[in-house]
Design an enzyme around this catalytic site. Structure first.
Site, PDB file in Angstrom:
ATOM      1  N   GLU A   1       3.153   6.423 -15.643  1.00 37.47           N
ATOM      2  CA  GLU A   1       1.756   6.854 -15.586  1.00 37.47           C
ATOM      3  C   GLU A   1       1.428   7.819 -16.717  1.00 37.47           C
ATOM      4  O   GLU A   1       2.203   8.725 -17.014  1.00 37.47           O
ATOM      5  CB  GLU A   1       1.523   7.540 -14.240  1.00 37.47           C
ATOM      6  CG  GLU A   1       0.083   7.949 -14.000  1.00 37.47           C
ATOM      7  CD  GLU A   1      -0.059   8.704 -12.683  1.00 37.47           C
ATOM      8  OE1 GLU A   1      -0.519   8.088 -11.711  1.00 37.47           O
ATOM      9  OE2 GLU A   1       0.295   9.890 -12.625  1.00 37.47           O
TER      10      GLU A   1
ATOM     11  N   TYR B   1      -7.249   7.080 -17.675  1.00 35.89           N
ATOM     12  CA  TYR B   1      -6.059   6.951 -16.819  1.00 35.89           C
ATOM     13  C   TYR B   1      -5.383   5.626 -17.146  1.00 35.89           C
ATOM     14  O   TYR B   1      -6.051   4.602 -17.329  1.00 35.89           O
ATOM     15  CB  TYR B   1      -6.463   6.966 -15.339  1.00 35.89           C
ATOM     16  CG  TYR B   1      -5.292   6.690 -14.425  1.00 35.89           C
ATOM     17  CD1 TYR B   1      -4.511   7.724 -13.936  1.00 35.89           C
ATOM     18  CD2 TYR B   1      -4.946   5.379 -14.091  1.00 35.89           C
ATOM     19  CE1 TYR B   1      -3.405   7.466 -13.133  1.00 35.89           C
ATOM     20  CE2 TYR B   1      -3.847   5.109 -13.299  1.00 35.89           C
ATOM     21  CZ  TYR B   1      -3.088   6.151 -12.821  1.00 35.89           C
ATOM     22  OH  TYR B   1      -1.983   5.888 -12.042  1.00 35.89           O
TER      23      TYR B   1
END
Ligand code: GDP
Ligand code: MN
Length: 389
Positions: free
Chosen positions: A196, A108
């Protein structure tokens, strides 16, 4: 403003971040053509302004190009409901068809503005993928954080440090730290509120790529990025919010209760939401009309609130400072003449020219529910909403 994954990936690529090969299609046959050109295993992904697609059937990996058309046909023209959307979901008008990756690890990487710290924070985790929200909740220590001084930006050694902490080998560390630096450059240059990559995939052959991408842009900086406005897809947004913006009303927010709120000022809006809750109700929306002295604008604002099918009562709570309450009152009267009002209307006016404002409402002969204190207004609005439900 949000954009689609395929648009975000184009921006990522412009900033030197590696993304999978692929193309976007609005028809199943076109999706099949892209899959054929890619060859091999492909992934078909619903393009919507919401995450959680993987768990909701919006991401399908197929083992040959010939199999891509079917999931594309199944997704296009439907509405996708994920845990991030309303129960109605959002329309799928395009799919992204990409080479499927041989995934070794899912990391992530995200950058947001930390509201408490007042500066950007880079977050990274070895536990990327579809359960990152659960990871953040249950084991927040698995998420690495690095605060950025916006005057300095991201030092290369800090990006490398982050890549080290993700337990990557030497070649992957270079790719991952470049990704951190480039994502920050993009975040800063385009005035993002969120950038993101989840998952940032490490493939079995050691490549590091952005398998998913999400970019949100700060609307307050929209005037600096005319090019980004072209990426806007209003089909993904709440229709009444889109209509409000089209009518020059910027601050209309849809909520899920039953009282429609017309207020002026963000602070007053927040206080109204609190008082409605305290009175046992909930707002269906709020519209912050700002400091205006134009009764036509009041009519347009009331029109928007009146069009919301969830509204059972309308609460107009205005504190006139530079805005004159008599002009607001004229707008309320005009709205009742021009529109077919669907719900009872509670009005509380205070501040500049309130005597004149109250007189205009009285003399109009309209069946308005009047309130003179803030609490009384909230209580009457909740009661009226309950009665007309
Ligand atoms: P999201 O659920 O909306 O965040 O959609 P993602 O683009 O993140 O896709 C969900 C999941 O699909 C990922 O976490 C991967 O586990 C999985 N997936 C499997 N193979 C692939 C692939 O080749 N490409 C992509 N993009 N995702 C894959
Ligand atoms: Mn994702």
């Amino acid at each position: 403003m949000k954009v689609h994954e395929y648009q975000a990936k184009q921006l990522l690529a412009e900033y030197g971040i590696t993304v999978p090969r692929g193309g976007v299609a609005t028809e199943a046959t076109a999706a099949a053509k892209i899959a054929a050109d890619l060859g091999g295993r492909v992934v078909v992904k619903a393009q919507v302004h919401a995450g959680g697609r993987g768990k909701a059937g919006g991401v399908k990996v197929v083992s040959s190009p010939a199999e891509a058309e079917e999931p594309a046909r199944g997704m296009l023209g439907t509405r996708l409901v994920t845990h991030q959307t309303s129960a109605d979901g959002v329309p799928v008008n395009a799919v992204l068809v990409e080479e499927a990756l041989d995934v070794e690890r899912e990391l992530y990487l995200g950058i947001v503005i930390d509201g408490v710290d007042g500066r950007p924070v880079i977050m990274a985790s070895e536990a990327g993928g579809m359960d990152i929200e659960e990871v953040a909740r249950v084991s927040p220590e698995k998420i690495l954080k690095g605060y950025v001084d916006p005057g300095i930006g991201v030092h290369a050694f800090r990006a490398r440090g982050m890549a080290f902490d993700l337990n990557l080998d030497q070649a992957q560390r270079k790719q991952a730290s470049d990704t951190v630096i480039n994502l920050y450059k993009l975040f800063e240059a385009k005035d993002c509120s969120l950038a993101e990559i989840n998952p940032l995939v490490v493939t079995k052959d050691g490549r590091v790529l952005a398998a998913d991408a999400k970019l949100n842009f700060d609307d307050n900086a929209a005037f600096r990025h005319k090019d980004l406005q072209e990426l806007r897809d209003t089909a993904q947004e709440d229709p009444l919010e889109v209509e409000a913006h089209g009518k020059g009303i910027e601050n209309y927010i849809k909520l899920d209760g039953s009282v429609g709120c017309l207020v002026n000022g963000a602070g007053l809006a927040m206080a109204v939401l609190d008082l409605l809750k305290l009175a046992g109700g909930n707002a269906a929306n709020f519209l912050d009309i700002g400091t205006i002295n134009d009764s036509e604008r009041v009519v347009r604002a009331i029109d928007i609130i009146n069009s919301d099918p969830d509204v059972r009562a309308i609460l107009i709570n205005i504190f006139g400072g530079m805005a004159r309450t008599d002009v607001i009152a004229e707008g309320i009267v005009a709205a009742h003449k021009q529109l077919k009002m669907k719900s009872p209307v509670v009005v509380r006016l205070a501040g500049t020219n309130v005597t004149a404002g109250d007189r205009i409402l009285e003399e109009s002969g309209l069946e308005l529910i009047r309130a003179y204190s803030f609490r009384e207004a909230a209580e009457k609005a909740v009661e009226a909403a309950k009665k007309s439900s």
